[in-house]
Design a protein around this motif. Structure first.
Motif, mmCIF file in Angstrom:
data_model
loop_
_atom_site.group_PDB
_atom_site.id
_atom_site.type_symbol
_atom_site.label_atom_id
_atom_site.label_comp_id
_atom_site.label_asym_id
_atom_site.label_seq_id
_atom_site.Cartn_x
_atom_site.Cartn_y
_atom_site.Cartn_z
ATOM 1 N N PRO A 287 -25.842 -13.917 -38.978
ATOM 2 C CA PRO A 287 -25.468 -12.580 -39.469
ATOM 3 C C PRO A 287 -25.190 -12.578 -40.961
ATOM 4 C CG PRO A 287 -24.256 -13.138 -37.470
ATOM 5 C CD PRO A 287 -24.920 -14.399 -37.942
ATOM 6 N N GLY A 288 -25.782 -11.625 -41.655
ATOM 7 C CA GLY A 288 -25.559 -11.446 -43.079
ATOM 8 C C GLY A 288 -25.244 -9.998 -43.371
ATOM 9 N N PRO A 289 -25.217 -9.611 -44.636
ATOM 10 C CA PRO A 289 -24.907 -8.216 -44.990
ATOM 11 C C PRO A 289 -25.814 -7.203 -44.304
ATOM 12 C CG PRO A 289 -24.880 -9.615 -46.931
ATOM 13 C CD PRO A 289 -25.404 -10.468 -45.816
ATOM 14 N N ASP A 290 -27.115 -7.496 -44.207
ATOM 15 C CA ASP A 290 -28.037 -6.557 -43.569
ATOM 16 C C ASP A 290 -27.649 -6.301 -42.114
ATOM 17 O OD1 ASP A 290 -29.425 -6.517 -45.927
ATOM 18 O OD2 ASP A 290 -31.017 -7.851 -45.259
ATOM 19 N N PHE A 291 -27.272 -7.358 -41.404
ATOM 20 C CA PHE A 291 -26.918 -7.230 -39.992
ATOM 21 C C PHE A 291 -25.713 -6.317 -39.807
ATOM 22 C CE2 PHE A 291 -24.284 -8.593 -36.424
ATOM 23 C CZ PHE A 291 -25.168 -8.466 -35.364
ATOM 24 N N PHE A 292 -24.685 -6.530 -40.609
ATOM 25 C CA PHE A 292 -23.468 -5.736 -40.442
ATOM 26 C C PHE A 292 -23.680 -4.289 -40.895
ATOM 27 C CE2 PHE A 292 -21.827 -10.082 -40.479
ATOM 28 C CZ PHE A 292 -21.041 -10.046 -39.332
ATOM 29 N N LEU A 293 -24.544 -4.086 -41.867
ATOM 30 C CA LEU A 293 -24.885 -2.724 -42.257
ATOM 31 C C LEU A 293 -25.593 -2.013 -41.106
ATOM 32 C CD1 LEU A 293 -25.144 -0.508 -44.438
ATOM 33 C CD2 LEU A 293 -27.298 -1.571 -45.130
ATOM 34 N N LEU A 294 -26.542 -2.693 -40.483
ATOM 35 C CA LEU A 294 -27.254 -2.124 -39.333
ATOM 36 C C LEU A 294 -26.301 -1.844 -38.181
ATOM 37 C CD1 LEU A 294 -30.553 -4.235 -39.186
ATOM 38 C CD2 LEU A 294 -30.363 -1.799 -39.675
ATOM 39 N N MET A 295 -25.411 -2.773 -37.907
ATOM 40 C CA MET A 295 -24.492 -2.605 -36.792
ATOM 41 C C MET A 295 -23.601 -1.388 -36.996
ATOM 42 S SD MET A 295 -21.870 -5.397 -35.130
ATOM 43 C CE MET A 295 -20.704 -5.327 -36.499
ATOM 44 N N ILE B 92 -20.674 0.166 -49.890
ATOM 45 C CA ILE B 92 -21.045 0.454 -48.494
ATOM 46 C C ILE B 92 -19.893 0.087 -47.567
ATOM 47 C CG2 ILE B 92 -22.585 -0.197 -46.602
ATOM 48 C CD1 ILE B 92 -23.908 1.621 -48.545
ATOM 49 N N GLY B 93 -19.286 -1.077 -47.815
ATOM 50 C CA GLY B 93 -18.174 -1.502 -46.974
ATOM 51 C C GLY B 93 -16.999 -0.548 -47.040
ATOM 52 N N TRP B 94 -16.703 -0.051 -48.228
ATOM 53 C CA TRP B 94 -15.596 0.897 -48.402
ATOM 54 C C TRP B 94 -15.836 2.167 -47.591
ATOM 55 C CZ3 TRP B 94 -10.830 0.818 -50.430
ATOM 56 C CH2 TRP B 94 -10.200 2.032 -50.710
ATOM 57 N N ARG B 95 -17.066 2.646 -47.588
ATOM 58 C CA ARG B 95 -17.389 3.853 -46.827
ATOM 59 C C ARG B 95 -17.233 3.620 -45.327
ATOM 60 N NH1 ARG B 95 -20.305 7.942 -49.269
ATOM 61 N NH2 ARG B 95 -21.368 8.382 -47.309
ATOM 62 N N LEU B 96 -17.648 2.445 -44.847
ATOM 63 C CA LEU B 96 -17.529 2.157 -43.422
ATOM 64 C C LEU B 96 -16.078 1.914 -43.012
ATOM 65 C CD1 LEU B 96 -20.609 -0.191 -42.846
ATOM 66 C CD2 LEU B 96 -20.308 2.122 -41.966
ATOM 67 N N ALA C 107 -17.377 -3.836 -39.489
ATOM 68 C CA ALA C 107 -18.605 -4.067 -40.243
ATOM 69 C C ALA C 107 -18.373 -3.840 -41.735
ATOM 70 C CB ALA C 107 -19.724 -3.157 -39.734
ATOM 71 N N GLY C 108 -17.651 -2.762 -42.056
ATOM 72 C CA GLY C 108 -17.343 -2.488 -43.455
ATOM 73 C C GLY C 108 -16.489 -3.567 -44.080
ATOM 74 N N GLY C 109 -15.505 -4.070 -43.317
ATOM 75 C CA GLY C 109 -14.663 -5.138 -43.820
ATOM 76 C C GLY C 109 -15.454 -6.405 -44.108
ATOM 77 N N VAL C 110 -16.392 -6.725 -43.216
ATOM 78 C CA VAL C 110 -17.224 -7.918 -43.418
ATOM 79 C C VAL C 110 -18.079 -7.751 -44.668
ATOM 80 C CG1 VAL C 110 -19.124 -9.267 -42.471
ATOM 81 C CG2 VAL C 110 -17.237 -8.563 -40.992
ATOM 82 N N LEU C 111 -18.659 -6.561 -44.861
ATOM 83 C CA LEU C 111 -19.476 -6.317 -46.043
ATOM 84 C C LEU C 111 -18.647 -6.450 -47.324
ATOM 85 C CD1 LEU C 111 -21.674 -3.279 -44.911
ATOM 86 C CD2 LEU C 111 -22.368 -5.656 -45.147
ATOM 87 N N MET C 112 -17.409 -5.948 -47.274
ATOM 88 C CA MET C 112 -16.548 -6.057 -48.449
ATOM 89 C C MET C 112 -16.181 -7.518 -48.726
ATOM 90 S SD MET C 112 -14.069 -2.698 -48.147
ATOM 91 C CE MET C 112 -13.416 -2.951 -49.809
#
Length: 214
Positions: free
Chosen positions: A26-34, A91-95, A195-200
């Protein structure tokens, strides 16, 4: 047999295995999709898949065209890296600030992001991730070797782009299944926030690595 060897390099099986194993991580793309698929389902996430695949394809194309000099242009790489970090934080902040509410399974999806917006978000996620550039640079050069032909590189590149697209569509299709949606209906906002937290964390990690290297 001659056609097969002309189209596929000797290390093609190793290439496909290494590429698929990387997709399982899992990387940024995966968590964005999720985060998007959990609320917007397939119709609200398919454009993300296309954008991510296109971003991967862009890096593959640049490697094929001889952009191996990327490692020598440290300033350019640093700019891409910092833009990627800021993008992930945004993106993470928005999620993370997703509203706590129950998902209506019969909802027509009035807030579903438009196709162009999905496409741009997915493209940005892939292009602004400098690890994609280094990953494909390693696969297309070190793994395939110096004797690979342009045709073999092109076939390998098209294969990897299609695998990325099919895999991402499979992920969002699974999350969009009615049975999965029913299980997630009361927890969509939690998934989005995680997901947003992981992206951040990804974005903050890139910034931390940059500032500690100064």
């Amino acid at each position: 047999m001659e056609l097969f060897t002309a189209l596929f390099p000797p290390a093609f099986l190793a290439l496909t295995l290494a590429h698929f194993v990387a997709l399982l991580s899992p990387g940024p793309d995966f968590f964005l999709l999720m985060g998007f698929a959990a609320r917007h389902r397939l119709r609200g996430s398919a454009g993300l898949c296309v954008g991510i695949a296109a971003g991967n394809g862009l890096y593959i194309l640049l490697v094929i065209l001889g952009w191996s000099a990327l490692r020598q242009f440290r300033l350019l790489f640093t700019v891409i890296e910092l833009l990627g970090a800021l993008y992930l934080l945004w993106i993470g902040w928005r999620l993370v600030h997703s509203r706590a509410r129950t998902l209506a399974l019969d909802d027509a999806g009035p807030e579903r992001p438009s196709w162009p917006r999905q496409l741009l978000l997915g493209l940005g996620s892939a292009v602004l991730n400098p690890k994609n550039a280094l990953f494909y640079l390693a696969l297309m050069t070190a793994l395939l070797g110096p004797n690979v032909t342009l045709l073999q590189q092109s076939v390998s590149g098209i294969w990897m782009v299609m695998v990325v697209l099919v895999w991402d569509l499979a992920v969002v299709s699974f999350i969009a299944l009615p049975t999965v949606q029913r299980r997630l209906s009361n927890n969509i906002w939690k998934i989005e926030r995680v997901a947003g937290g992981v992206l951040m964390v990804f974005g903050a990690g890139i910034l931390w690595r940059f500032f500690t290297s100064l």
